[in-house]
Design an enzyme around this catalytic site. Structure first.
Site, PDB file in Angstrom:
ATOM      1  N   PRO A  95       8.493 -18.675 -20.401  1.00 58.72           N
ATOM      2  CA  PRO A  95       7.233 -18.679 -21.149  1.00 58.72           C
ATOM      3  C   PRO A  95       6.093 -17.996 -20.384  1.00 58.72           C
ATOM      4  CG  PRO A  95       8.215 -20.887 -21.119  1.00 58.72           C
ATOM      5  CD  PRO A  95       9.021 -20.036 -20.191  1.00 58.72           C
ATOM      6  N   GLU A 122      12.652 -28.074 -16.751  1.00 59.27           N
ATOM      7  CA  GLU A 122      11.236 -27.734 -16.612  1.00 59.27           C
ATOM      8  C   GLU A 122      11.030 -26.381 -15.947  1.00 59.27           C
ATOM      9  OE1 GLU A 122       8.376 -29.287 -17.919  1.00 59.27           O
ATOM     10  OE2 GLU A 122      10.109 -30.024 -19.028  1.00 59.27           O
ATOM     11  N   ARG A 160      21.069  -3.400 -31.240  1.00 62.08           N
ATOM     12  CA  ARG A 160      20.943  -2.621 -32.476  1.00 62.08           C
ATOM     13  C   ARG A 160      20.362  -1.234 -32.239  1.00 62.08           C
ATOM     14  NH1 ARG A 160      16.896  -2.696 -35.587  1.00 62.08           N
ATOM     15  NH2 ARG A 160      17.959  -3.325 -37.481  1.00 62.08           N
ATOM     16  N   ASP A 175      12.823   1.728 -38.504  1.00 60.90           N
ATOM     17  CA  ASP A 175      12.379   0.342 -38.547  1.00 60.90           C
ATOM     18  C   ASP A 175      10.870   0.247 -38.517  1.00 60.90           C
ATOM     19  OD1 ASP A 175      14.638  -1.093 -38.836  1.00 60.90           O
ATOM     20  OD2 ASP A 175      14.923  -1.518 -36.713  1.00 60.90           O
TER      21      ASP A 175
HETATM   22  C1  9D3 Z   1       5.593 -28.279 -19.340  1.00 61.84           C
HETATM   23  C2  9D3 Z   1       5.484 -26.816 -19.250  1.00 61.84           C
HETATM   24  N1  9D3 Z   1       6.448 -26.101 -20.105  1.00 61.84           N
HETATM   25  C3  9D3 Z   1       5.944 -24.704 -20.276  1.00 61.84           C
HETATM   26  C4  9D3 Z   1       5.266 -24.511 -21.567  1.00 61.84           C
HETATM   27  C5  9D3 Z   1       7.746 -26.100 -19.473  1.00 61.84           C
HETATM   28  C6  9D3 Z   1       8.794 -25.335 -20.193  1.00 61.84           C
HETATM   29  C7  9D3 Z   1       8.960 -25.429 -21.564  1.00 61.84           C
HETATM   30  C8  9D3 Z   1       9.989 -24.745 -22.196  1.00 61.84           C
HETATM   31  C9  9D3 Z   1       9.645 -24.556 -19.464  1.00 61.84           C
HETATM   32  C10 9D3 Z   1      10.681 -23.878 -20.099  1.00 61.84           C
HETATM   33  C11 9D3 Z   1      10.840 -23.978 -21.457  1.00 61.84           C
HETATM   34  C12 9D3 Z   1      11.961 -23.303 -22.108  1.00 61.84           C
HETATM   35  N2  9D3 Z   1      11.581 -21.990 -22.658  1.00 61.84           N
HETATM   36  C13 9D3 Z   1      12.057 -20.872 -22.155  1.00 61.84           C
HETATM   37  O1  9D3 Z   1      12.867 -20.887 -21.248  1.00 61.84           O
HETATM   38  C14 9D3 Z   1      11.579 -19.607 -22.699  1.00 61.84           C
HETATM   39  C15 9D3 Z   1      10.663 -19.306 -23.749  1.00 61.84           C
HETATM   40  C16 9D3 Z   1       9.909 -20.128 -24.621  1.00 61.84           C
HETATM   41  O2  9D3 Z   1       9.938 -21.378 -24.611  1.00 61.84           O
HETATM   42  N3  9D3 Z   1       9.091 -19.524 -25.537  1.00 61.84           N
HETATM   43  C17 9D3 Z   1       8.987 -18.177 -25.640  1.00 61.84           C
HETATM   44  N4  9D3 Z   1       9.667 -17.367 -24.850  1.00 61.84           N
HETATM   45  C18 9D3 Z   1      10.491 -17.935 -23.918  1.00 61.84           C
HETATM   46  S1  9D3 Z   1      11.409 -17.089 -22.825  1.00 61.84           S
HETATM   47  C19 9D3 Z   1      12.044 -18.435 -22.147  1.00 61.84           C
END
Ligand code: 9D3
Length: 267
Positions: A95, A122, A160, A175
């Site tokens: 994220p 986490e 793709r 696209d």
């Molecule tokens: C408590 C803090 N959280 C961050 C917002 C921890 C957390 C939440 C969800 C850590 C990892 C995740 C799992 N998500 C991903 O690995 C992830 C992701 C996403 O949740 N949204 C958009 N793109 C991506 S890329 C990897």
């Protein structure tokens, strides 16, 4: 050599959605690329095969242990090195990463190999990134349960793009996002459905008029729903004049933003 995609994941079985359906499934079947998985659990050295542990400093949730990830990533790199890819791009789905867009997808599709790291829990012990410099990539601002779906999103978008992946030779380049505009409306038979008619121009056989109508629809939709896309894009002479006509007819700009992308927020 076809591109090699390696995924580090605790849930390789999730990727059957990608490898067994549609365009991506066909591309893999036809060996337009290779897809391989490395499960950190297979690189654990303790008898419980633990891949996570409690965070130093306390707090909720668990952290992915560095050693199984380091060994899995090193194994993927070693295989690629033997195959002649010395410095593959390593991508961590997180994220915190840069937001994926079509320009990045097109860049990734040119690589001879990608190693994608999908995390769970986490987060990952930071020391992994001291040993392996990873590009960080997010797919958008919403919270998912792990990096697997984002890794599949990246792979779907990349695969793709591979030559021969799509039936129609140039449909990847046509696209909507590749063109920088939203798509126009589509119609197929019947000509009338419950009193709803197909726009007459689409049945005219006048290919230039059809192309102009579609471009006009795309411009109108983009102007109303995603004006940010127009600001970031050069316009041709035709596009400029079609947009000017739209401004004259509906010179009120995007309306109630809560209606953007709804059918009644008509464009
Ligand atoms: C408590 C803090 N959280 C961050 C917002 C921890 C957390 C939440 C969800 C850590 C990892 C995740 C799992 N998500 C991903 O690995 C992830 C992701 C996403 O949740 N949204 C958009 N793109 C991506 S890329 C990897």
């Amino acid at each position: 050599m076809v591109p090699s995609y390696h995924v580090i994941t605790l849930f390789p079985e999730m990727f059957s959605a990608l490898s067994q359906s549609g365009v991506t499934g066909r591309a893999i079947d036809r060996q337009l690329c290779r897809l391989r998985f490395w499960d950190p659990r297979d690189f654990t050295l303790d008898s419980y095969r633990t891949v996570d542990d409690r965070p130093f400093g306390g707090g909720p949730g668990m952290v992915m242990r560095v050693e199984p990830l380091d060994l899995a990533l090193t194994a993927a790199k070693t295989v690629l090195e033997r195959e002649g890819v010395a410095r593959p791009r390593l991508v961590h789905l997180t994220p915190q990463g840069r937001r994926l867009d079509q320009a990045m997808v097109e860049g990734l599709a040119l690589e001879p190999a990608l190693v994608l790291l999908a995390g769970r829990y986490e987060g990952i012990d930071e020391r992994l990134f001291a040993r392996h410099p990873l590009e960080e990539l997010s797919i958008g601002d919403y919270v998912l349960s792990g990096g697997e779906l984002p890794a599949m999103v990246v792979l779907d978008a990349v695969i793709r793009q591979l030559p021969g992946a799509l039936g129609h030779a140039d449909s990847a380049r046509e696209d909507s996002f590749a063109q920088g505009l939203l798509d126009c409306p589509h119609y197929t038979r019947p000509e009338v459905y419950l009193g709803l008619e197909v726009p007459v121009v689409l049945k005219s056989g006048d290919h230039a008029a059809i192309a102009r109508w579609r471009l006009c629809q795309s411009l109108a939709r983009t102007r109303r729903r995603r004006p940010d896309l127009l600001r970031g894009r050069a316009l041709s002479g035709l596009e400029r004049s079609l947009l000017r006509k739209l401004e004259d007819e509906f010179g009120d700009g995007p309306q109630d933003p809560s209606q953007e992308g709804t059918r009644s927020g008509g464009d």
